[in-house]
Write a protein that holds these residues in place. Structure first.
Motif, PDB file in Angstrom:
ATOM      1  N   ILE A 111      10.343   2.398   1.864  1.00  0.00           N
ATOM      2  CA  ILE A 111       9.721   1.274   2.566  1.00  0.00           C
ATOM      3  C   ILE A 111       9.796   1.526   4.068  1.00  0.00           C
ATOM      4  O   ILE A 111      10.884   1.611   4.643  1.00  0.00           O
ATOM      5  CB  ILE A 111      10.421  -0.058   2.221  1.00  0.00           C
ATOM      6  N   ALA A 112       8.639   1.656   4.704  1.00  0.00           N
ATOM      7  CA  ALA A 112       8.558   1.894   6.144  1.00  0.00           C
ATOM      8  C   ALA A 112       8.118   0.618   6.851  1.00  0.00           C
ATOM      9  O   ALA A 112       7.043   0.077   6.573  1.00  0.00           O
ATOM     10  CB  ALA A 112       7.570   3.019   6.429  1.00  0.00           C
ATOM     11  N   ALA A 113       8.951   0.145   7.760  1.00  0.00           N
ATOM     12  CA  ALA A 113       8.652  -1.089   8.481  1.00  0.00           C
ATOM     13  C   ALA A 113       7.470  -0.901   9.420  1.00  0.00           C
ATOM     14  O   ALA A 113       7.297   0.153  10.030  1.00  0.00           O
ATOM     15  CB  ALA A 113       9.878  -1.538   9.271  1.00  0.00           C
ATOM     16  N   ASP A 169       4.820  -8.188   2.338  1.00  0.00           N
ATOM     17  CA  ASP A 169       3.431  -8.249   2.773  1.00  0.00           C
ATOM     18  C   ASP A 169       3.322  -8.462   4.283  1.00  0.00           C
ATOM     19  O   ASP A 169       3.835  -9.446   4.820  1.00  0.00           O
ATOM     20  CB  ASP A 169       2.706  -9.388   2.039  1.00  0.00           C
ATOM     21  N   GLY A 170       2.678  -7.524   4.952  1.00  0.00           N
ATOM     22  CA  GLY A 170       2.443  -7.635   6.385  1.00  0.00           C
ATOM     23  C   GLY A 170       3.550  -7.081   7.248  1.00  0.00           C
ATOM     24  O   GLY A 170       3.354  -6.927   8.463  1.00  0.00           O
ATOM     25  N   ASN A 198       7.473  -3.914  15.005  1.00  0.00           N
ATOM     26  CA  ASN A 198       8.892  -3.941  15.358  1.00  0.00           C
ATOM     27  C   ASN A 198       9.667  -4.815  14.370  1.00  0.00           C
ATOM     28  O   ASN A 198      10.483  -5.658  14.749  1.00  0.00           O
ATOM     29  CB  ASN A 198       9.097  -4.427  16.800  1.00  0.00           C
ATOM     30  N   ARG A 199       9.423  -4.570  13.082  1.00  0.00           N
ATOM     31  CA  ARG A 199      10.126  -5.285  12.024  1.00  0.00           C
ATOM     32  C   ARG A 199      11.288  -4.444  11.498  1.00  0.00           C
ATOM     33  O   ARG A 199      11.357  -3.232  11.708  1.00  0.00           O
ATOM     34  CB  ARG A 199       9.173  -5.620  10.864  1.00  0.00           C
ATOM     35  N   ALA A 200      12.201  -5.087  10.798  1.00  0.00           N
ATOM     36  CA  ALA A 200      13.324  -4.399  10.159  1.00  0.00           C
ATOM     37  C   ALA A 200      13.711  -5.155   8.904  1.00  0.00           C
ATOM     38  O   ALA A 200      13.570  -6.380   8.830  1.00  0.00           O
ATOM     39  CB  ALA A 200      14.513  -4.298  11.113  1.00  0.00           C
ATOM     40  N   LEU A 201      14.209  -4.423   7.908  1.00  0.00           N
ATOM     41  CA  LEU A 201      14.575  -5.002   6.617  1.00  0.00           C
ATOM     42  C   LEU A 201      16.061  -4.777   6.367  1.00  0.00           C
ATOM     43  O   LEU A 201      16.557  -3.656   6.507  1.00  0.00           O
ATOM     44  CB  LEU A 201      13.767  -4.363   5.481  1.00  0.00           C
ATOM     45  N   TYR A 202      16.747  -5.852   5.962  1.00  0.00           N
ATOM     46  CA  TYR A 202      18.196  -5.781   5.785  1.00  0.00           C
ATOM     47  C   TYR A 202      18.614  -6.201   4.381  1.00  0.00           C
ATOM     48  O   TYR A 202      17.990  -7.062   3.748  1.00  0.00           O
ATOM     49  CB  TYR A 202      18.903  -6.688   6.800  1.00  0.00           C
ATOM     50  N   MET A 211       0.842  -1.191   0.000  1.00  0.00           N
ATOM     51  CA  MET A 211       0.000   0.000   0.000  1.00  0.00           C
ATOM     52  C   MET A 211       0.874   1.237   0.000  1.00  0.00           C
ATOM     53  O   MET A 211       1.990   1.209   0.501  1.00  0.00           O
ATOM     54  CB  MET A 211      -0.907   0.009   1.233  1.00  0.00           C
ATOM     55  N   PRO A 212       0.390   2.370  -0.578  1.00  0.00           N
ATOM     56  CA  PRO A 212       1.189   3.588  -0.588  1.00  0.00           C
ATOM     57  C   PRO A 212       1.449   4.094   0.823  1.00  0.00           C
ATOM     58  O   PRO A 212       0.630   3.914   1.734  1.00  0.00           O
ATOM     59  CB  PRO A 212       0.315   4.567  -1.386  1.00  0.00           C
ATOM     60  N   LEU A 213       2.586   4.759   1.014  1.00  0.00           N
ATOM     61  CA  LEU A 213       2.924   5.322   2.306  1.00  0.00           C
ATOM     62  C   LEU A 213       1.996   6.478   2.651  1.00  0.00           C
ATOM     63  O   LEU A 213       1.593   7.257   1.797  1.00  0.00           O
ATOM     64  CB  LEU A 213       4.357   5.834   2.284  1.00  0.00           C
ATOM     65  N   MET A 214       1.693   6.587   3.943  1.00  0.00           N
ATOM     66  CA  MET A 214       0.891   7.712   4.405  1.00  0.00           C
ATOM     67  C   MET A 214       1.181   7.902   5.883  1.00  0.00           C
ATOM     68  O   MET A 214       1.224   6.937   6.655  1.00  0.00           O
ATOM     69  CB  MET A 214      -0.592   7.452   4.196  1.00  0.00           C
TER      70      MET A 214
END
Length: 373
Positions: free
Chosen positions: A328-330, A294-295, A333-337, A1-4
């Protein structure tokens, strides 16, 4: 979904403008006039974290009413937020739109805290918004910035503190004492006092850790000292923090089809700037990354993020060029590496920030001394 951006109360303050409001009080504008003003930034101390640990910060928590909260900017990270505090400009204006962003003229990512010199970036050009200290100096007011000696001559310091006389002081307690002494000695001064202890402990050990609690106690004790008569003090933060356990980390490497489109993986784990290869369609790439994440995250194109006001109401061409093709906003309490990066040390970081949660974006805004309610 688009950031907001999540919806906020119409009465919610922003950290943008806090320093200029303090300087206005020094000039005798507004409701109160003060002899001099001190702005204290406790790096990494969110309003939620402070309230949750009120027993370890009785001085600050006891002076923090329900309304004494401000909202940090997006991304909720030091480079962007601290610059907004000290320039009264949004990231889209001052141009520090993330932790690591692309210098398109050199086609390389640049760490906005530590790589100014090695990247050959001129702080006055890259960050052209005037600081509150420059405004104070031009109006004939003394300006001082108290911080860690190692930061005295850094590019980030020149970008955010120019116009102030830098004073290196070792500990939090000594730094606050020196700030108050300068405020007492220099009428009409604007003084900045930076306390990084809580942020450092949170990154390494996590919020709620004994080390984080000790850092909070030390900061609280430092700020509990007597404030000279007529001196107004504002205590705030650039962002808050939350813990990201190892099982909440998502790593993207050569096995991910979405990574085939990526030229540079920038930003930071909770707010990623993806810079794509030239021939990649941004909308299709956003759809692919939306499926891949996703999610766990929200994905938007640069155009969507800017249109949504993520980086503020106005975005300069220079700032827009540094925003990722995808943002991309997590969530949670997720993080992307970036699993393809040679240096994976960042995956050991426990406390993190950068995204949109209340833990990251809500910060204290506590008035003390001559500004106390």
């Amino acid at each position: 979904m688009p950031l907001m951006l999540p919806s906020e109360s119409a009465a919610a303050r922003s950290v943008v403008g806090v320093a200029d409001d303090l300087f206005a009080a020094v000039r005798g504008e507004g409701e109160r006039r003060i002899r001099s003003g001190v702005i204290v930034v406790v790096d990494g101390l969110g309003a939620i974290g402070l309230r949750a640990h009120a027993g370890h910060a009785r001085f600050l928590a006891g002076r923090m009413a329900k309304r004494d909260v401000a909202m940090s900017v997006f991304p909720s990270t030091t480079a962007a937020a601290l610059t907004s505090i000290l320039t009264s400009a949004w990231p889209g204006e001052h141009g520090l739109v993330g932790y690591r962003v692309l210098d398109r003229s050199r086609d390389r990512l640049v760490n906005q805290l530590s790589e100014w010199e090695s990247a050959g970036i001129d702080p006055r050009v890259w960050q052209a918004s005037p600081t509150v200290f420059e405004r104070a100096r031009d109006a004939g007011h003394p300006a001082f910035a108290l911080g860690v000696a190692a930061y005295a001559h850094s590019g980030f310091t020149h970008a955010t503190l120019r116009g102030a006389e830098f004073v290196a002081v070792a500990s939090a307690g000594e730094r606050v004492e020196a700030a108050y002494d300068l405020a007492a000695a220099h009428e009409g001064a604007i003084i900045y006092c930076y306390l990084p202890d809580v942020d450092q402990a949170g990154h390494k050990h996590g919020v709620d850790s004994p080390e984080w609690v000790t850092a909070l106690e030390n900061v609280d004790a430092a700020l509990s000292r007597a404030i000279p008569e007529g001196v107004g003090v504002v205590v705030t933060a650039d962002h808050g923090m939350l813990d990201v356990p190892a099982h909440r980390q998502s790593v993207f490497d050569e096995t991910s089809s979405a990574m085939l489109h990526v030229r540079h993986f920038g930003g930071e784990p909770r707010m990623v700037h993806l810079y794509l290869h030239d021939d990649v369609d941004h909308e299709r790439a956003a759809a692919l990354w939306t499926s891949e994440t996703d999610g766990i995250a929200d994905v938007g194109t640069r155009a969507q993020a800017i249109a949504a006001g993520m980086f503020g109401p106005r975005v300069t061409d220079a700032a827009a060029s540094r925003v990722g093709d995808l943002v991309i906003a997590a969530r949670g309490n997720r993080a992307l590496y970036d699993g393809t990066a040679a240096d994976q040390r960042g995956r050991g970081m426990i406390g993190q920030h950068g995204s949109l949660t209340p833990e990251e974006r809500q910060v204290p805004l506590i008035r003390l001394g001559a500004l106390a309610r």
